[in-house]
Design a protein around this motif. Structure first.
Motif, PDB file in Angstrom:
ATOM      1  N   HIS A  25      38.725 -44.744  37.740  1.00 27.13           N
ATOM      2  CA  HIS A  25      37.807 -45.470  38.620  1.00 27.13           C
ATOM      3  C   HIS A  25      36.845 -46.281  37.774  1.00 27.13           C
ATOM      4  CE1 HIS A  25      35.377 -46.413  42.110  1.00 27.13           C
ATOM      5  NE2 HIS A  25      36.344 -45.897  42.846  1.00 27.13           N
ATOM      6  N   THR A  26      36.383 -47.396  38.337  1.00 25.74           N
ATOM      7  CA  THR A  26      35.387 -48.206  37.642  1.00 25.74           C
ATOM      8  C   THR A  26      34.067 -47.453  37.515  1.00 25.74           C
ATOM      9  OG1 THR A  26      34.848 -49.287  39.738  1.00 25.74           O
ATOM     10  CG2 THR A  26      36.396 -50.429  38.280  1.00 25.74           C
ATOM     11  N   ASP A  27      33.836 -46.468  38.390  1.00 26.13           N
ATOM     12  CA  ASP A  27      32.683 -45.570  38.274  1.00 26.13           C
ATOM     13  C   ASP A  27      33.165 -44.309  37.564  1.00 26.13           C
ATOM     14  OD1 ASP A  27      30.679 -43.672  38.539  1.00 26.13           O
ATOM     15  OD2 ASP A  27      30.298 -44.097  40.654  1.00 26.13           O
ATOM     16  N   PRO A  28      32.861 -44.168  36.279  1.00 24.86           N
ATOM     17  CA  PRO A  28      33.389 -43.038  35.511  1.00 24.86           C
ATOM     18  C   PRO A  28      32.990 -41.670  36.058  1.00 24.86           C
ATOM     19  CG  PRO A  28      32.103 -44.529  34.105  1.00 24.86           C
ATOM     20  CD  PRO A  28      32.030 -45.057  35.488  1.00 24.86           C
ATOM     21  N   SER A  29      31.902 -41.591  36.816  1.00 18.69           N
ATOM     22  CA  SER A  29      31.474 -40.298  37.355  1.00 18.69           C
ATOM     23  C   SER A  29      32.436 -39.777  38.427  1.00 18.69           C
ATOM     24  CB  SER A  29      30.061 -40.393  37.936  1.00 18.69           C
ATOM     25  OG  SER A  29      30.047 -41.151  39.130  1.00 18.69           O
TER      26      SER A  29
END
Length: 96
Positions: A25-29
Motif C-alpha cells: 500500500h502507498t500508506d506503509p502503516s
C-alpha cells in the motif's frame, strides 16, 4: 445464474465476507493488515482485523490485496481495479 468467485472474476463480485491481507500500500502503516472485509464503498474497504477486532478503513487505490476465496485459494488484486461499487464494476464488463 450466480457464478462463484474465482481468480478470473473476483473484481466483479462482492468482497464483503472475504478474508484479506494488505500486501502492499502507498500508506506503509496498512501493509500486512489481515482481516475480514466487513464493508465496501466506492473507494474504501472496511477491514475487521483478525488480531484485535478493530475496524480499519483502507483506501482501495494504491494497494495490493490478497483475498482468500471459498475454495481456500488466494488471489492478488491491484486495488485500483476495485475502485467503484461492485454493481458498477459489473456494468463495466457487461457494458451496461
Amino acid at each position: 445464474m450466480f457464478l462463484k468467485r474465482s481468480r478470473r472474476n473476483l473484481i466483479y463480485h462482492e468482497l464483503i465476507g472475504l478474508q484479506v491481507i494488505v500486501k502492499d500500500h502507498t500508506d506503509p502503516s496498512l501493509m500486512g493488515v489481515k482481516g475480514l472485509v466487513v464493508d465496501e464503498t466506492q473507494n474504501m474497504l472496511e477491514i475487521e482485523r483478525l488480531d484485535d477486532g478493530r475496524r480499519l478503513k483502507v483506501p482501495k487505490a494504491g494497494g495490493a490485496y490478497l483475498f482468500k476465496l471459498e475454495n481456500n485459494s488466494f488471489v492478488l488484486v491491484n486495488g485500483d481495479k476495485l475502485l467503484g461499487r461492485p454493481e458498477d464494476r459489473l456494468k463495466r464488463v457487461v457494458g451496461g
